[in-house]
Design an enzyme around this catalytic site. Structure first.
Site, mmCIF file in Angstrom:
data_model
loop_
_atom_site.group_PDB
_atom_site.id
_atom_site.type_symbol
_atom_site.label_atom_id
_atom_site.label_comp_id
_atom_site.label_asym_id
_atom_site.label_seq_id
_atom_site.Cartn_x
_atom_site.Cartn_y
_atom_site.Cartn_z
ATOM 1 N N GLY A 87 10.744 24.106 106.863
ATOM 2 C CA GLY A 87 11.095 24.086 108.286
ATOM 3 C C GLY A 87 12.131 23.016 108.585
ATOM 4 O O GLY A 87 12.082 21.936 108.012
ATOM 5 N N ARG A 99 12.939 29.623 103.060
ATOM 6 C CA ARG A 99 11.752 29.630 102.196
ATOM 7 C C ARG A 99 12.040 30.671 101.123
ATOM 8 O O ARG A 99 12.523 31.754 101.429
ATOM 9 C CB ARG A 99 10.517 29.989 103.021
ATOM 10 C CG ARG A 99 10.318 28.991 104.174
ATOM 11 C CD ARG A 99 8.993 29.186 104.871
ATOM 12 N NE ARG A 99 8.999 28.591 106.205
ATOM 13 C CZ ARG A 99 8.628 27.346 106.488
ATOM 14 N NH1 ARG A 99 8.210 26.544 105.534
ATOM 15 N NH2 ARG A 99 8.661 26.912 107.729
ATOM 16 N N ASP A 121 5.814 19.279 102.267
ATOM 17 C CA ASP A 121 5.051 19.240 101.013
ATOM 18 C C ASP A 121 5.242 20.477 100.151
ATOM 19 O O ASP A 121 5.176 20.392 98.924
ATOM 20 C CB ASP A 121 3.572 18.925 101.265
ATOM 21 C CG ASP A 121 2.935 19.884 102.237
ATOM 22 O OD1 ASP A 121 3.639 20.765 102.759
ATOM 23 O OD2 ASP A 121 1.717 19.757 102.475
ATOM 24 N N THR A 159 9.840 16.673 108.224
ATOM 25 C CA THR A 159 9.008 17.648 108.935
ATOM 26 C C THR A 159 8.544 16.998 110.238
ATOM 27 O O THR A 159 8.243 15.801 110.244
ATOM 28 C CB THR A 159 7.781 18.099 108.100
ATOM 29 O OG1 THR A 159 6.827 18.716 108.974
ATOM 30 C CG2 THR A 159 7.082 16.952 107.404
ATOM 31 N N ASP A 195 5.829 17.405 111.688
ATOM 32 C CA ASP A 195 4.368 17.261 111.756
ATOM 33 C C ASP A 195 3.843 15.889 111.343
ATOM 34 O O ASP A 195 2.699 15.555 111.626
ATOM 35 C CB ASP A 195 3.685 18.323 110.882
ATOM 36 C CG ASP A 195 3.887 19.711 111.447
ATOM 37 O OD1 ASP A 195 4.107 19.815 112.665
ATOM 38 O OD2 ASP A 195 3.847 20.686 110.666
ATOM 39 N N ASP A 245 2.824 14.927 108.532
ATOM 40 C CA ASP A 245 1.576 15.086 107.772
ATOM 41 C C ASP A 245 1.746 14.822 106.279
ATOM 42 O O ASP A 245 1.106 15.463 105.458
ATOM 43 C CB ASP A 245 1.019 16.508 108.001
ATOM 44 C CG ASP A 245 2.015 17.582 107.614
ATOM 45 O OD1 ASP A 245 3.187 17.252 107.366
ATOM 46 O OD2 ASP A 245 1.624 18.762 107.570
ATOM 47 N N ARG A 273 -0.302 22.523 113.120
ATOM 48 C CA ARG A 273 -1.374 23.412 112.658
ATOM 49 C C ARG A 273 -2.473 22.648 111.955
ATOM 50 O O ARG A 273 -3.641 22.945 112.109
ATOM 51 C CB ARG A 273 -0.800 24.479 111.711
ATOM 52 C CG ARG A 273 -0.512 25.736 112.446
ATOM 53 C CD ARG A 273 -0.199 26.909 111.570
ATOM 54 N NE ARG A 273 0.780 27.690 112.278
ATOM 55 C CZ ARG A 273 2.066 27.702 112.013
ATOM 56 N NH1 ARG A 273 2.532 27.024 110.986
ATOM 57 N NH2 ARG A 273 2.890 28.409 112.730
HETATM 58 P P1 ATP Z 1 7.190 22.713 106.346
HETATM 59 O O1 ATP Z 1 6.310 21.472 106.355
HETATM 60 O O2 ATP Z 1 8.143 22.713 107.452
HETATM 61 O O3 ATP Z 1 6.412 23.988 106.208
HETATM 62 P P2 ATP Z 1 7.647 22.863 103.541
HETATM 63 O O4 ATP Z 1 8.618 22.182 102.645
HETATM 64 O O5 ATP Z 1 6.202 22.523 103.333
HETATM 65 O O6 ATP Z 1 8.116 22.588 105.021
HETATM 66 P P3 ATP Z 1 7.207 25.539 102.482
HETATM 67 O O7 ATP Z 1 7.641 26.851 103.018
HETATM 68 O O8 ATP Z 1 5.755 25.308 102.268
HETATM 69 O O9 ATP Z 1 7.863 24.441 103.430
HETATM 70 O O10 ATP Z 1 7.950 25.315 101.079
HETATM 71 C C1 ATP Z 1 9.370 25.483 100.943
HETATM 72 C C2 ATP Z 1 9.707 26.194 99.670
HETATM 73 O O11 ATP Z 1 9.256 25.421 98.541
HETATM 74 C C3 ATP Z 1 9.038 27.549 99.469
HETATM 75 O O12 ATP Z 1 9.685 28.579 100.177
HETATM 76 C C4 ATP Z 1 9.155 27.728 97.961
HETATM 77 O O13 ATP Z 1 10.438 28.205 97.615
HETATM 78 C C5 ATP Z 1 9.013 26.293 97.441
HETATM 79 N N1 ATP Z 1 7.637 26.119 96.927
HETATM 80 C C6 ATP Z 1 6.524 25.825 97.625
HETATM 81 N N2 ATP Z 1 5.427 25.794 96.818
HETATM 82 C C7 ATP Z 1 5.881 26.075 95.565
HETATM 83 C C8 ATP Z 1 5.265 26.205 94.279
HETATM 84 N N3 ATP Z 1 3.936 26.043 94.104
HETATM 85 N N4 ATP Z 1 6.047 26.509 93.238
HETATM 86 C C9 ATP Z 1 7.377 26.674 93.374
HETATM 87 N N5 ATP Z 1 8.019 26.580 94.558
HETATM 88 C C10 ATP Z 1 7.292 26.286 95.634
#
Ligand code: ATP
Length: 318
Positions: free
Chosen positions: A5, A66, A97, A120, A122, A124, A166
């Site tokens: 995000g 994503r 994360d 992020t 959040d 978190d 969330r």
């Molecule tokens: P937000 O906190 O805004 O959701 P985020 O970084 O946690 O941000 P995610 O959509 O959870 O967002 O993760 C971003 C991208 O990281 C995913 O679309 C995926 O490509 C990659 N990713 C997440 N988990 C894994 C995993 N276990 N293995 C490989 N790639 C991953």
């Protein structure tokens, strides 16, 4: 790259990474659309002048995405080949994360140096007191609630205001205290609906004609914000209740000064760690010092919320 995000301050972090590279005479490339762009080799060379006039801009000039494909070994293999072809030696991932989990998996498979910058709204993420975008989102939420208060008090109404979060109640709790909410509902603790009814009754008895309840998206009451409003209307018919969901407006906008300074500091640190041969770390803030934590620890660590703020909020509603 920016991934997951978007959050205000991501551009300021991109600027900082690029300018720190320029300062140390290191070539720097931006990766578009997070891991999706990495898999496609969608790169752009960035010089100190490529990041003019972005410190004040919300969103991310590199776009974010994503990627399902990056979760597969084949996808990550393609990503690695693009990095090698473009002679890229290390990567700074600005995201949450999920993005950090991807970075750790990638590092384990290809021994590729990565540093994470927490971005992020959040807040978190373990290993930093503040994530990029949190302070801006908080101020956006407070400003919006202030405006809602004008209507609430003119019409003697009770407003339920839903804010983002969330799994974490940082925005709800701090915006709730900052905007003088009557009650605050967060994902970390189920305070019970009776407590909310009691507090609303008390505020009526105390002569208050309008009230605001701030609700985090993932609050533990088991009811969404509309159901909560109905519940209060059924149990306290003297209240005229309205709902306002702030939604994505909390993610956008020009970053606060705090987020710009934080982004600048974290960007410098991320490049300097890589130059120092360090990898698999997330940069963060602790007691206003820039620190680093292993990314794996940052992912596992979870977050802790300051419950003292709930007590402060209770006292303020006297
Ligand atoms: P937000 O906190 O805004 O959701 P985020 O970084 O946690 O941000 P995610 O959509 O959870 O967002 O993760 C971003 C991208 O990281 C995913 O679309 C995926 O490509 C990659 N990713 C997440 N988990 C894994 C995993 N276990 N293995 C490989 N790639 C991953």
């Amino acid at each position: 790259m920016t991934s997951g995000g978007d959050a205000p301050g991501m551009n300021a972090a991109i600027r900082s990474v690029v300018r720190t590279c320029a300062y140390y005479s290191i070539a720097c490339a931006g990766i578009y659309r997070g891991y999706e762009g990495l898999i496609e080799g969608d790169f752009i060379e960035l010089t100190a002048r490529s990041v003019n006039n972005i410190i004040n801009k919300g969103g991310t000039i590199l776009k974010s995405a994503r990627s399902k494909e990056f979760r597969t070994k084949e996808g990550r293999q393609k990503a690695y080949e693009h990095l090698r072809k473009n002679k890229i030696d290390a990567m700074v991932v600005i995201g949450g994360d999920g993005s950090f989990t991807g970075a750790v998996v990638f590092n384990e498979e290809f021994n590729f140096p990565v540093i994470g910058i927490p971005g992020t709204i959040d807040n978190d993420i373990f290993g930093t007191s503040h994530t990029l975008g949190y302070d801006t989102a908080l101020n956006t939420a407070v400003e919006a609630i202030d405006k809602i208060r004008d209507t609430a008090s003119s019409h003697n109404r009770l407003f339920f205001v839903e804010v983002m979060g969330r799994d974490a109640g940082f925005i709800a709790l701090n915006a709730g205290v900052g905007a003088g909410a009557e009650e605050i509902l967060i994902p970390e603790e189920d305070l019970g609906l009776d407590r909310m009814l009691e507090s609303l009754k008390k505020s009526r008895r105390a002569g208050k004609s309008s009230s605001i309840v701030v609700v985090a998206e993932g609050d533990k009451s088991g009811k969404n914000v509309y159901e909560l409003a109905e519940y209060v209307e059924e149990n306290l018919p003297e209240y005229e209740v309205r709902v306002s969901v702030l939604g994505h407006m909390q993610r956008g906008g020009s970053p606060s000064c705090f987020d710009r300074v934080l982004a600048s500091r974290l960007g410098v640190k991320s490049v300097e760690l890589l130059l120092d041969g360090q990898t698999n770390l997330m940069v963060g803030l602790k007691n206003n010092e820039v620190i680093s934590t292993s990314i794996a620890e940052a992912i596992k660590g979870g977050h802790t919320i300051n419950m003292e703020l709930l007590r402060v909020s209770d006292i303020m509603t006297t």
